[in-house]
Design a protein around this motif. Sequence first.
Motif, short mmCIF file in Angstrom:
data_model
loop_
_atom_site.label_atom_id
_atom_site.label_comp_id
_atom_site.label_asym_id
_atom_site.label_seq_id
_atom_site.Cartn_x
_atom_site.Cartn_y
_atom_site.Cartn_z
N THR A 62 19.67 -54.06 -17.00
CA THR A 62 20.68 -53.70 -16.02
C THR A 62 22.04 -54.44 -15.91
OG1 THR A 62 18.88 -53.25 -14.22
CG2 THR A 62 21.13 -53.73 -13.51
N LYS A 63 21.92 -55.59 -16.30
CA LYS A 63 23.07 -56.50 -16.50
C LYS A 63 24.02 -56.14 -17.79
CE LYS A 63 22.47 -61.00 -14.26
NZ LYS A 63 22.09 -62.63 -14.49
N LEU A 64 23.22 -55.87 -18.92
CA LEU A 64 24.01 -55.15 -20.15
C LEU A 64 24.68 -53.85 -19.55
CD1 LEU A 64 21.40 -55.93 -22.80
CD2 LEU A 64 23.68 -57.01 -22.45
N ARG A 65 24.02 -52.95 -18.93
CA ARG A 65 24.70 -51.60 -18.63
C ARG A 65 25.71 -52.00 -17.63
NH1 ARG A 65 21.23 -48.95 -14.41
NH2 ARG A 65 22.43 -50.15 -13.31
N ASP A 66 25.75 -52.75 -16.71
CA ASP A 66 26.80 -53.40 -15.77
C ASP A 66 27.97 -53.86 -16.45
OD1 ASP A 66 25.48 -52.42 -13.80
OD2 ASP A 66 24.95 -54.14 -12.88
N SER A 67 27.79 -54.78 -17.52
CA SER A 67 28.76 -55.52 -18.30
C SER A 67 29.46 -54.57 -19.09
CB SER A 67 27.82 -56.53 -19.24
OG SER A 67 28.76 -57.19 -20.04
N ARG A 68 28.82 -53.52 -19.73
CA ARG A 68 29.47 -52.40 -20.60
C ARG A 68 30.63 -51.62 -19.61
NH1 ARG A 68 24.48 -51.90 -23.30
NH2 ARG A 68 23.86 -50.11 -21.83
N LEU A 69 30.01 -51.16 -18.44
CA LEU A 69 30.84 -50.53 -17.43
C LEU A 69 32.03 -51.45 -17.02
CD1 LEU A 69 31.46 -47.93 -15.94
CD2 LEU A 69 29.88 -49.07 -14.19
N ARG A 70 31.67 -52.47 -16.79
CA ARG A 70 32.87 -53.46 -16.25
C ARG A 70 33.89 -53.64 -17.43
NH1 ARG A 70 32.84 -56.53 -11.60
NH2 ARG A 70 30.61 -56.10 -11.18
N LYS A 71 33.58 -53.99 -18.58
CA LYS A 71 34.38 -53.93 -19.83
C LYS A 71 35.41 -52.66 -19.65
CE LYS A 71 32.01 -57.15 -22.56
NZ LYS A 71 31.26 -57.46 -23.86
N GLN A 72 34.72 -51.50 -19.79
CA GLN A 72 35.44 -50.25 -19.64
C GLN A 72 36.52 -50.25 -18.64
OE1 GLN A 72 32.58 -47.28 -19.59
NE2 GLN A 72 31.82 -47.73 -21.54
N LEU A 73 36.14 -50.56 -17.52
CA LEU A 73 36.75 -50.67 -16.28
C LEU A 73 38.14 -51.57 -16.34
CD1 LEU A 73 34.23 -50.08 -13.30
CD2 LEU A 73 35.87 -48.38 -14.30
N ASP A 74 37.73 -52.91 -16.74
CA ASP A 74 38.58 -53.84 -17.25
C ASP A 74 39.76 -53.61 -17.94
OD1 ASP A 74 37.37 -55.61 -15.34
OD2 ASP A 74 36.42 -56.87 -16.80
N HIS A 75 39.29 -52.72 -19.06
CA HIS A 75 40.34 -52.29 -20.18
C HIS A 75 41.29 -51.36 -19.51
CE1 HIS A 75 41.90 -51.15 -24.11
NE2 HIS A 75 41.75 -49.72 -23.65
N ARG A 76 41.01 -50.24 -18.66
CA ARG A 76 41.41 -49.31 -18.18
C ARG A 76 42.45 -49.91 -17.28
NH1 ARG A 76 39.15 -44.47 -14.56
NH2 ARG A 76 41.22 -43.06 -14.30
N SER A 77 42.11 -51.10 -16.30
CA SER A 77 43.06 -51.70 -15.33
C SER A 77 43.97 -52.64 -16.13
CB SER A 77 42.29 -52.25 -14.28
OG SER A 77 41.50 -53.58 -14.86
N GLY A 78 43.41 -53.17 -17.09
CA GLY A 78 44.42 -54.25 -17.92
C GLY A 78 45.27 -53.43 -18.48
N THR A 79 45.22 -52.32 -19.19
CA THR A 79 46.20 -51.71 -19.56
C THR A 79 47.45 -51.38 -18.78
OG1 THR A 79 44.60 -50.78 -21.33
CG2 THR A 79 47.12 -49.55 -20.92
N ILE A 80 47.14 -51.05 -17.59
CA ILE A 80 48.07 -50.67 -16.71
C ILE A 80 48.89 -51.88 -15.96
CG2 ILE A 80 48.51 -49.59 -14.27
CD1 ILE A 80 45.73 -47.96 -14.82
N ALA A 81 48.16 -52.86 -15.90
CA ALA A 81 48.61 -54.23 -15.17
C ALA A 81 49.40 -54.60 -16.36
CB ALA A 81 47.27 -55.27 -15.10
#
Length: 294
Positions: A62-81
Amino acid sequence: MKSLRIAVLVSPDPSDIYFANKIMEAIDVEVVFVETKFREENNLQRYLKFFKALFNPVKVITKLRDSRLRKQLDHRSGTIAAEGFGDAGKQIFPKNGTTVIYTDGPKDLNSSINVARLKAFKVDLIVCCGCSILNNSVISIPRLGVLNLHGGLSQRYRGILPILFSINNNEPEYIGLTVHYVRQGIDDGEVIYQARPVICLDDNPESIYIKIVKLGIENMLQAIADIAYGKIKSYKLIEKGKLYTAKMATAEVIAKAWEGSELVIASYLANKDEQDKEVLMMLNKHYSTDSIST
């Protein structure tokens, strides 16, 4: 503006680094503390985590799945930021001899070492954006108090990621910011200024947050000027909004806000006048003469 000795406390997030740089561009700052988000684990802590994982493989998956999803979201928001905050969100650019201090770990601003460091600068005022909860040992240092920029309307949303929770609750009209005094609670000190950004059809959670930070800096600088000239007014927080914690901000919650933001924003803009009525009534009620505290 009359001269005040000011300290700025921030996290290393681009938005908070941007906040510190823009405050320094506008006024003289004695010291900026950048609070490190994570403390490096030692070997013993790593081994303990490894052995715990052996006995709970489902939790690990579960943690690994959440970590992958969070990395994807962080990349998306980080690019905009990165585009929204530019170079000013990448690193601290000290102005006029400002001292910059990096802490050793999270919550380290409350350590005896950093409390002593802050006291040595004899600051009149502390302003915060994104740092962890401060103990009274820090809050009591400046004679004129501690101010915080909270990225939500405190009467409705306190704590972490108020924009995302506003979207998930289908309440984009409650997206806003609060400049307030810091007390022992969380985002519940006396309110000085509040504002709501202009939300557009092509906005997303990160673009809205960029607007919040930039608008919040304007309001923070006005609050500092009001304090400097002895014209500050603050208002008791009559209604305390729901407190959202880090444990509630799961990867699924963040993903839901991103996935649903386009529809929520479009629906809001189509019914803006009607949806704004309740929040405007709340704000008008809050800023009554009966609630003035200073």
